[in-house]
Design an enzyme around this catalytic site. Structure first.
Site, mmCIF file in Angstrom:
data_model
loop_
_atom_site.group_PDB
_atom_site.id
_atom_site.type_symbol
_atom_site.label_atom_id
_atom_site.label_comp_id
_atom_site.label_asym_id
_atom_site.label_seq_id
_atom_site.Cartn_x
_atom_site.Cartn_y
_atom_site.Cartn_z
ATOM 1 N N GLY A 9 0.838 -1.186 0.000
ATOM 2 C CA GLY A 9 0.000 0.000 0.000
ATOM 3 C C GLY A 9 0.870 1.232 0.000
ATOM 4 O O GLY A 9 1.989 1.217 -0.516
ATOM 5 N N CYS A 10 0.393 2.275 0.607
ATOM 6 C CA CYS A 10 1.113 3.547 0.667
ATOM 7 C C CYS A 10 2.515 3.345 1.225
ATOM 8 O O CYS A 10 2.679 2.818 2.324
ATOM 9 C CB CYS A 10 0.327 4.524 1.531
#
Length: 171
Positions: A9-10
């Site tokens: 993810g981020c």
């Protein structure tokens, strides 16, 4: 020193769990796995380049074994979500372990199998295990974002749902 590359993810949220641990020489946020050279954040965030946001970790396997990196990695992600991570949606936020040698490949596969067999998750584990390919460092303002922009990072992380998920599944 060796390298380990993880998509979860981020990339801002993937730096902090590994940051400042003994044996970790450095962590660089960046992009890998896509079809254009030298992608920018603006390009990657569209989800059309094929890249994933990743962290590339330089580590001393004598002080911090790859197995420990894998253990920490699994505890930061939802390995059952193929559409992104938490509030970050799209293929650029997929989960993946990018191995740099055959030993890492084997250890990654073993760790994934252990997660699958643990019964911790009701849905299938979709995290990919792939060979490391060209890594492109992200723009400077993304590096150590959690330190440079503490308040924004804290607010974004709180809104993401990541911490609640981690606490529910790992604490």
């Amino acid at each position: 020193m060796e390298k380990a590359t993880f998509a979860g993810g981020c990339f801002w949220c993937m730096v902090t769990p590994f940051d400042e641990l003994p044996g970790i020489g450095g962590i660089v946020s960046g992009y890998t796995g896509g079809h254009i050279e030298n992608p920018t954040y603006e390009q990657v965030k569209t989800g059309t380049t094929g890249h994933a946001e990743v962290v590339e970790i330089t580590f001393d396997p004598e002080l911090f074994p790859y197995e420990r990196l894998l253990e920490l990695y699994w505890q930061q992600i939802d390995p059952t979500d193929s559409g992104g991570q938490f509030h970050d949606r799209g293929s650029q936020y997929r989960t993946a372990i990018y191995y740099h040698n055959e030993k890492q490949k084997q250890l990654a596969k073993e760790s994934k199998k252990a997660i699958e067999e643990s019964g911790r998750f009701k849905k299938p584990i979709v995290t990919e295990i792939e060979p490391a390919v060209t890594f492109y460092p992200a723009e400077e303002y993304h590096q150590d974002y959690h330190k440079k922009n503490k308040q924004h990072y804290k607010e974004d992380r709180e809104k993401s749902g990541r911490d609640e998920y981690i606490n529910e599944h790992w604490q």
